[in-house]
Write an enzyme that holds these catalytic residues in place. Structure first.
Site, PDB file in Angstrom:
ATOM      1  N   ASP A   1      -7.847   4.630   8.583  1.00 21.48           N
ATOM      2  CA  ASP A   1      -9.106   4.544   8.031  1.00 21.48           C
ATOM      3  C   ASP A   1      -9.275   3.445   7.455  1.00 21.48           C
ATOM      4  O   ASP A   1     -10.641   2.823   7.287  1.00 21.48           O
ATOM      5  CB  ASP A   1      -9.035   5.710   7.062  1.00 21.48           C
ATOM      6  CG  ASP A   1      -9.121   6.898   7.910  1.00 21.48           C
ATOM      7  OD1 ASP A   1      -9.537   7.130   8.958  1.00 21.48           O
ATOM      8  OD2 ASP A   1      -8.818   8.156   7.181  1.00 21.48           O
TER       9      ASP A   1
ATOM     10  N   HIS B   1       0.741  -1.125   0.096  1.00 19.52           N
ATOM     11  CA  HIS B   1       0.177  -0.042   0.120  1.00 19.52           C
ATOM     12  C   HIS B   1       1.045   1.371  -0.184  1.00 19.52           C
ATOM     13  O   HIS B   1       0.236   2.400   0.137  1.00 19.52           O
ATOM     14  CB  HIS B   1      -0.982  -0.102   1.304  1.00 19.52           C
ATOM     15  CG  HIS B   1      -2.229   0.663   0.972  1.00 19.52           C
ATOM     16  ND1 HIS B   1      -3.270   0.378   0.204  1.00 19.52           N
ATOM     17  CD2 HIS B   1      -2.848   1.976   1.278  1.00 19.52           C
ATOM     18  CE1 HIS B   1      -4.051   1.275   0.341  1.00 19.52           C
ATOM     19  NE2 HIS B   1      -3.869   2.083   0.994  1.00 19.52           N
TER      20      HIS B   1
ATOM     21  N   GLU C   1     -12.264  13.760  12.422  1.00 20.29           N
ATOM     22  CA  GLU C   1     -11.565  13.936  11.047  1.00 20.29           C
ATOM     23  C   GLU C   1     -12.530  14.938  10.474  1.00 20.29           C
ATOM     24  O   GLU C   1     -13.009  15.691  10.920  1.00 20.29           O
ATOM     25  CB  GLU C   1     -11.368  12.460  10.328  1.00 20.29           C
ATOM     26  CG  GLU C   1     -10.414  11.613  10.501  1.00 20.29           C
ATOM     27  CD  GLU C   1     -10.069  10.532   9.622  1.00 20.29           C
ATOM     28  OE1 GLU C   1     -10.536  10.749   8.330  1.00 20.29           O
ATOM     29  OE2 GLU C   1      -9.484   9.495  10.056  1.00 20.29           O
TER      30      GLU C   1
END
Length: 439
Positions: A162, A92, A273
């Site tokens: 997240d 990732h 957030e």
């Protein structure tokens, strides 16, 4: 068979492993055999899809000992030509950090992915005093797998990312930041112990009190100091449900002021957030996982006079029995009463704790259906001091309002005292002052 076994002829002079570190390879001395497999397309690709460097071979270790054998071989003889080693979880990374051009990619997903949950008790574990619940986790496990196993015991880690489909070893080699970081710090601040394979092939167990220099260097060290193979993660009681709230703003200054208000209330608020709302598409794409109707259709202006809006999202853990939420309602009402959002544009919904933490999965599935997941992601994450966030926003507007910008812009505050154990002097300079994470 489309995979053939290669044998390493390797030697290196290195103190510690780098996630794209240079090692020395000698064609004359055999230190093995170390079984490597031929490269696969995925070993030359990452989520960023910007860089593509093919390795010489890949290692799929079945244990820490397999990695130690490779790195021990690479570090056991006088230096000759270079070789490169990089650890890869699910790849990732954004700029090829999990790749190794003409080198060796260690695919950590093949490591044991067991998750052993230990409930809170006073005593000593592996020589360390502990009274906290924790989970011993293989570095190749995904965070969603950790969550599923921990929830069986009514427990969960304190801090998250997240997106949960990342490996434990991968995020702990970076930081692991999400909306809980203002309260608990990043994931790397919630680790009790690590097992690490260093660049000379040693398997070391380290913690805050045992080999602390290695422990703190590896956490957030981008693989520069070793490959994480196991981690002991701090746990807390998991709430059954979460009250998830979104509030909209037409002023950036008010938006950031309310975010700072929320992170000053850690006893009431568990997650904070926020993001910029650029157009109707921003509302739709960000609401895929939010299971409540959002009736927000503002005037975004016209070409040359566009207007941008902002959204804060926060969450409150709900430990009340099913059917009872009066306590959480009171907390949300108390918090909302101190905020300055656009009136009539606050929306809330109650979801399971698992669904809240796994919310990005629904967005991923939607993007996959549209063929928009496996595309280049030239993303940028920045830590911005409080005094510079408004100026940076103004600079961004020149690009964002140009009309050809697509994507999400997340903006939310962090408290740097939650990172104080790290040896990053730049961060230490701002301890106790809010910073904003811009993604």
């Amino acid at each position: 068979m489309d995979l053939r076994v290669l044998y390493m002829y390797a030697a290196a002079l290195a103190l510690l492993l780098c996630s794209a570190a240079t090692f020395i390879q000698s064609p004359t001395d055999v230190f093995g055999p170390v079984a490597l497999l031929e490269p696969t397309p995925s070993s030359a690709r990452d989520f960023g899809a910007v860089v593509s460097d093919a390795p010489f071979g890949i290692l799929r270790p079945g244990s820490s000992a397999d990695i130690a054998l490779l790195l021990g071989a690479l570090s056991s003889a006088p230096p000759r030509p270079r070789a490169t080693v990089a650890a890869r979880g699910v790849g990732h990374s954004l700029q090829g950090q999990a790749q190794a051009r003409d080198g060796i990619v260690v695919e950590t997903r093949s490591l044991p992915r067991t998750v052993v949950v230990v409930a809170a008790r006073a005593g000593r574990v592996s020589g360390e005093a502990t009274e906290h619940a924790y989970a011993d986790v293989g570095a190749g496990a995904l965070w969603v797998e950790v969550l599923e196993e921990c929830l069986k015991a009514g427990l969960a880690p304190l801090s998250w990312t997240d997106y949960l489909y990342l490996t434990v070893g991968g995020t702990l080699s970076n930081a692991g930041i999400s909306g809980q970081a203002f309260k608990h710090g990043p994931q790397i601040s919630n680790v009790l112990q690590l097992q690490v394979v260093t660049g000379n092939g040693e398997v070391v167990t380290c913690s805050r009190t045992k080999s602390p220099d290695l422990f703190f260097a590896v956490l957030g060290g981008l693989g520069q100091f070793g490959i994480i193979t196991r981690a002991r993660i701090l746990l807390q009681e998991a709430p059954p449900k979460v009250r998830w709230v979104r509030a909209f703003y037409d002023s950036f200054e008010t938006f950031t002021k309310d975010q700072e208000l929320l992170i000053s209330m850690p006893e009431q608020v568990d997650y904070v957030e926020g993001f910029m709302v650029l157009d109707e598409h921003s509302i739709r794409s960000s609401s895929i996982a939010f299971p409540a109707r959002i009736d927000f259709s503002p005037d975004f202006g016209s070409e040359g006079r566009k207007k941008v809006y902002y959204c804060i999202e926060f969450a409150v853990h709900d430990f009340q029995p099913d059917g009872s939420s009066s306590s959480v309602d009171h907390v949300v009402e108390l918090v909302a009463g101190r905020m300055s959002h656009m009136r009539s544009h606050m929306y809330s919904v109650e979801v399971s704790y698992f669904d809240f933490l796994n919310r990005v999965r629904m967005e991923e599935e939607s993007l996959r259906r549209q063929g928009l997941w496996d595309v280049p992601h030239p993303w940028l994450n920045m830590f911005v001091p409080k005094h510079g966030i408004a100026q940076l926003k103004d600079l961004l507007m020149d690009t964002v309002l140009a009309g050809d910008f697509q994507g999400a812009i997340l903006v939310y505050p962090l408290l740097t005292d939650k990172y104080a154990h790290l040896s990053f002097l730049l961060w230490q300079k701002y301890i106790n002052h809010p910073h904003f994470l811009l993604q």
